[in-house]
Design a protein around this motif. Structure first.
Motif: not given
Lengths: 369, 364, 449
Positions: C291, C325, C320-321, C402-403
């Motif tokens: 990401v 996810l 992308s995220f 990721l967040f």
């Protein structure tokens, strides 16, 4: 408890979408500029013609075996303005971070290079390791040429300079940072490779170079001189030397070249630049049978030829008052600094005598005698 | 000395290259930069040797404890407060410079406030940990990032673009008299072990400081200083290097990795330096918090059995960085850091003298 | 006759307590001048043993005194403390014999769970193949058989206010750290749970804190790991009815060591360990990195790579995220499903999920090819972590990273990783720092700091 978790998840997801508003831009929404071309125009109000070469990302290799490019061109008062306006000519966000080649058209070389070049040094997204070249007949023409050997994911222009593709003693590579330091520092003059293309051939020819001095003075190096520059600057340790002596004609592939030089300024005598060039190589082509005994003769002949040619090249630089090899810098680097160092060198360079001592050693006749 | 001592040393030696230290030196490149560097190297090593030596006499005790034990409150209070302020500034300088760098090179679209809060958020957690955990963090992150830094340095030294003639040209100015700003700035490079004023608390065993260790400090210090001054000159030239705003980042952008996922070394350099700068902020501000704890402590300010006083300090740090940084333009930022550097490094002398006095009283 | 009245009273009380049970037996034995009463619960005692040890000798002995002496000499005799204790022991499979007004309690438990199981979770290619059984006696036996050191100490506790399970605390007196031992003892005594079904649950209730992610005690099924850790001075807890042991204290690096590390040659081990750490790093970082690089800093990649990533994302309708996810969640579901499914079907599930779904999703331009590669790399490298609990912790942690990467790009990701390191160094397991590099020799390592 469960409600709390649900709430948390919702908060996290919304904040993700909200916060990611700033700076978040997907890779497929960006237009990657792979090369920038700058030409000069006759129009006084809009002196620059800016050309951008954009790589259009395509799916898999199978879908498109040829790379596709898009071109944007505009005439503008400043390059920055040109970029701003070009942004309205495309749907993608222009991304200059991958602009690895900057081509300057012949028509812009007469202008003040520092002025033209300012934007590339000032903006953060032009990389210091971008390659700079001069395009003949125009930068736009160079950018719009797509050689048949070009493959998707590799740009022919990159391969010329990156040493990942072709490697040649005739190609001068100048990085952006190198160009900028040569532009601003005294005693080391900028040199750029010249890329030529013709309408018909659809290919690049990169085997010449051009040296700048101040704003006006320029010296175009022909193919042979470009090679000598590369050898003497130790950019290239592989080169070839052709020797013709009476009937005999042979070529030596040099694979190990060492150059060192000293500037001597004995009192009341002519200043001398003493240069030692050590070349080792093997015979690559010859018009006669090369017996082991002859290697010595070959070495001697080649040495003589090399000596003559290198001295000639150095004199050419001297006559034109250009200094791409950095003799002036070396002079300053070997004398304790005083106020007059700079001026002294200006005086010395025109009357410098070159004492070149080239030693070619032919190690082997090749695979056959 | 304990190996953690060297991490403190290494963090400063690497982290300084993104601060204004090299720029101060480049300003003085035609003056006495080189001589100042040599002088500060010698003096700094001696100072560090002395400070460390004194601390080895008091295993497990930090500067605040020593002050409380051997001096009166009227002396210890202003000393601790000014020390805390100096250390806070040292951390703040790094926050300021790095947030500017991030904005320029890594996250250009992100608002400055966002960048600062991002850094300070993680730092806030770190400075509230105990000193032991801070040292463990420093060790792990340093062990992961310093090899990369050294790799980049070596790559730079060996790169074709490194023009040694420029370095030699710079060397030709060795005959000039030293000047104070560059002396003070280069002193900052080796003053990492001054953080012992707090971290000596966890060095509970008797430590030894021998001439061998002195030699290590001297040699690594010389290497760090030499690298941070001469590599940019070798790449960017000598005459105009003071025109560059981020000489080290531009230098890192001048070498390329021919093979690998990443071609531009700049990004490896930026990330590695982010890690090391973070450590520098963490260490400096942790020291600040611990010092402040010794001055200000609200006994009643409690919640569920935790004393919340350190949180007050953290809030102060937040306010400090969020108010000061966006207020400055880049040239201002540079000027103020220069002033701060002029003042910071000699302040260690104050600590040294107070320590000498303490030692004298302890012996009596 | 004081003694006998008290005994009859106790027996009457016990009978009253257990009478509603149909499998409770109170039997009188009488021949000539000898008399004795047996109390037991039929379903938990071993009938053969009862017959052999208790009933048969009764009819062969000359007198009550002989018989009593005989009973007193049996190794399985248990000490009697309180009435309540008596009942609990009865429910566990003891028999109470009343003779000459005196109570004697014998252990004649019938255990159906004492067969040793094959290691199923932490398998090794070359090394001991059998793990623990579900019976505590057998398990202690297994450990003692592998560790013949007189300093090995076993303390038996009882946990569960209702289940009254036996729990064994094992350690080597010489090497164990007293501080840790006291902490563990105190921790065990403070447990108030009515029923503790499994070792993992015991571990969870022992850690007390509600919000935890990283394991601080290790649950293992391997006897060799237990013995290895005993010799290293750690405390081992065995719970009756569960084929797992708890090892405490455990630090971060313990969870990345496999027992094979002790068996293979030096360089092989270094290589395997390197691979494992790399695997953990990848599974933590790759989604966030994708990401960060594709949406914030595409300039980091070399140009060819950036273009092929951009090319593979052509036609994907969301950022992308969300793509990451979405794929990660599918992958987690797949893993979760294949754990729950019977072994026979789980193969099919992975095929359907992994192969068909993956291909179809790329064909439909819902996710990019490169994304599929990343997700499967994450899944594979996650399983390189040898201990299941660390494995799951990393699975959760990658979402956090990721967040962070989604909101702040590559710089945030780096800071997030440092934050993770800080969090781990901040933790401790029974006083031992959870994450700390060990470089020097052990003696020097503990010097000072």
């Amino acid at each position: 408890m469960n409600r709390k978790i649900l709430f948390l998840v919702v908060v996290v997801l919304t904040s993700m979408t909200l916060i990611s508003g700033c700076g978040f831009k997907d890779i497929d929404k960006r237009g990657f500029v792979v090369a920038v071309g700058v030409d000069g125009t006759k129009n006084k109000k809009k002196p620059y013609r800016l050309t951008l070469k954009l790589a259009v990302p395509t799916g898999t290799f199978k879908q498109s075996p040829k790379p596709t490019y898009a071109y944007l061109s505009i005439e503008s008062a400043t390059l920055a303005e040109g970029i701003r306006i070009l942004k309205t000519h495309t749907d993608k966000e222009l991304d200059f971070a991958h602009a690895k080649v900057i081509v300057l058209g012949e028509s812009i070389l007469e202008r003040d290079m520092k002025e033209t070049f300012d934007i590339f040094l000032r903006r953060r997204d032009f990389q210091g390791i971008a390659w700079i070249a001069v395009g003949e007949p125009s930068a736009e023409g160079i950018l719009k040429t797509n050689p048949t050997t070009d493959l998707p994911g590799s740009n022919a222009l990159f391969n010329i300079f990156s040493n990942e593709g072709t490697e040649s003693a005739y190609i001068v590579t100048t990085y952006l940072y190198d160009f900028s330091r040569r532009l601003f520092e005294a005693g080391l003059d900028p040199i750029l490779p010249i890329i030529r293309t013709t309408e018909k051939t659809n290919e690049y020819r990169t085997n010449q170079a051009i040296v700048f001095k101040d704003d006006k003075k320029q010296l175009k190096l022909n193919t042979e001189d470009t090679k000598f520059y590369n050898i003497l600057s130790e950019n290239e340790t592989k080169a070839d030397i052709e020797v013709s002596k009476k009937e005999l004609l042979f070529a030596i592939a040099a694979n190990n070249i060492k150059v060192n030089y000293k500037i001597l300024t004995p009192a009341n005598k002519q200043p001398v630049l003493k240069m030692n060039i050590d070349i080792q190589g093997i015979v690559e082509e010859s018009t006669e049978r090369v017996t082991p005994e002859k290697l010595k003769d070959y070495s001697r002949d080649a040495s003589e030829v090399a000596q003559k040619r290198f001295t000639h090249f150095l004199k050419l630089l001297q006559e034109n008052e250009v200094d791409p090899l950095g003799f002036g810098l070396r002079y300053k680097a070997t004398r304790l600094h005083n106020r007059d160092t700079e001026a002294e060198w200006q005086r010395i360079y025109p009357q410098l005598k070159f004492d070149v001592n080239a030693k070619v050693k032919v190690k082997s006749p090749g695979v056959i005698e | 000395m304990n190996r953690y001592f060297y991490y403190l040393l290494a963090v400063n030696m690497v982290a300084h290259i993104i601060t204004s230290v090299p720029m101060v030196l480049f300003e003085a490149r035609k003056g006495g930069a080189i001589v100042s560097m040599i002088l500060s190297l010698i003096l700094g090593t001696i100072m560090i040797y002395w400070i460390t030596k004194i601390f080895t006499c008091f295993p497990g005790k930090g500067y605040p404890e020593l002050l409380k034990e051997y001096t009166s409150k009227w002396i210890s209070f202003p000393l601790l407060l000014s020390t805390a302020l100096v250390w806070f500034t040292a951390g703040l300088i790094t926050v300021i410079t790095y947030s500017a760098l991030l904005r320029r090179f890594l996250t250009p679209e992100m608002p400055l406030m966002g960048i600062i809060s991002m850094i300070v958020l993680f730092v806030s957690f770190g400075i509230l940990m105990n000193s032991r955990s801070v040292l463990y963090t420093v060790e792990i992150v340093a062990l992961l990032s310093i090899p990369f830094t050294i790799f980049i340095f070596i790559k730079m030294y060996l790169d074709k673009g490194m023009n040694w003639d420029f370095v030699r040209e710079a060397m030709m100015y060795i005959g000039n008299m030293p000047d104070y700003p560059s002396f003070s700035a280069s002193l900052y490079v080796i003053l990492g072990p001054a953080n012992l004023i707090i971290f000596n608390r966890v060095f509970t065993d008797k430590q030894k400081m021998t001439w061998k260790q002195l030699l290590i400090i001297g040699i690594t210090g010389a290497f760090a200083l030499f690298t941070s001054y001469f590599i940019p000159i070798g790449f960017q030239g000598f005459q105009h290097i003071n025109h560059l705003v981020h000489p080290w980042f531009l230098t890192a952008d001048s070498i390329r990795m021919k093979f690998g996922f990443i071609e531009r070394v700049l990004f490896i350099f930026a990330l590695v330096n982010l890690a090391v700068s973070f450590l520098s902020i963490l260490v400096h501000w942790h020291v600040t918090t611990e010092l402040l704890k010794n001055i200000i402590w609200f006994k009643k300010f409690q919640w569920k059995g935790y004393n919340l006083t350190p949180l007050v300090f953290v809030v102060l740090f937040w306010i400090g960085s969020l108010v000061i940084i966006p207020y400055l333009t880049e040239p201002q930022l540079h000027t103020y850091t220069e002033y701060a550097l002029n003042f910071l490094s000699p302040y260690v002398l104050v600590i040294l003298f107070s320590l000498l006095w303490i030692k004298k009283r302890a012996r009596a | 006759m004081q003694r006998s009245t008290k005994a009859t009273e106790t027996i009457r009380w016990i009978t009253k307590q257990l009478k509603p049970n149909t499998d409770f037996v109170e039997k009188n034995m009488k021949i000539e001048r000898k008399e004795a009463t047996l109390l037991f619960i039929k379903t938990v005692v071993d009938g053969d043993q009862l017959q052999k040890l208790v009933i048969k000798p009764f009819f062969e002995m000359d007198s009550e005194t002989h018989y009593e002496a005989y009973l007193q000499s049996l190794p399985s005799q248990q000490e009697i403390t309180t009435k309540e204790k008596l009942i609990i022991e009865l429910t566990k499979g003891s028999v109470i014999i009343v003779i000459r007004g005196q109570l004697i309690m014998l252990d004649v438990k019938k255990v159906n769970t004492n067969n040793v199981l094959e290691a199923a979770i932490e398998t090794t290619t070359q090394g001991p193949q059998y793990a623990f059984s579900e019976d505590i006696q057998t398990n202690i036996n297994l450990v003692r058989q592998r560790y013949h050191e007189p300093t090995l100490t076993v303390e038996i506790f009882e946990v569960g206010a209702k289940s009254h399970q036996a729990l064994a605390l094992m350690y080597d007196r010489e090497t164990v750290s007293q501080e840790v031992l006291n902490k563990v003892r105190k921790n065990l005594k403070e447990l108030k749970e009515p029923i503790i079904q499994s070792t993992v649950e015991l571990k969870r209730v022992m850690s007390k804190k509600k919000y935890t992610l990283f394991p601080k005690m290790m649950v293992t099924e391997r006897t060799d790991r237990v013995v290895y850790n005993l010799s290293g001075g750690k405390v081992v807890i065995l719970l009756d009815g569960d084929p797992f042991a708890i090892i405490a204290p455990c630090v971060f690096f313990d969870f990345l060591s496999a027992m094979d590390d002790n068996y293979y040659p030096y360089f092989v081990v270094k290589f395997l360990k390197g691979i494992r750490y790399l695997g953990m790093f990848f599974s933590l970082v790759l989604p966030g990195l994708y990401v960060a690089i594709s949406s914030y800093n595409p300039e980091i990649f070399r140009v060819q790579l950036a273009l092929s990533v951009a090319g593979s994302r052509v036609g994907i309708p969301y950022p992308s995220f969300i793509e990451v996810l979405f794929m990660l969640l599918i992958m987690e579901l797949l893993i979760e499903a294949s754990v729950r499914l019977p072994k026979v079907i789980s193969g099919t599930a992975t095929t359907v999920g992994g192969l068909i779904l993956g291909t179809a999703a790329t064909e439909a331009a819902l996710v990019s090819n490169i994304m599929i590669i990343i997700v499967s790399a994450v899944a594979i490298s996650n399983f390189a972590i040898p201990i299941n609990e660390m494995n799951t912790a990393v699975r959760v942690m990658k979402f956090v990273l990721l967040f962070i990467a989604t909101i702040s790009g590559i710089a945030g990701l780096t800071l997030g990783l440092i934050g993770l390191v800080m969090y781990l160094t901040h933790l401790n397991s029974f006083g031992e720092p959870y994450l700390k590099v060990f470089i020097q020799k052990k003696a020097n390592e503990n010097e000072g700091i």
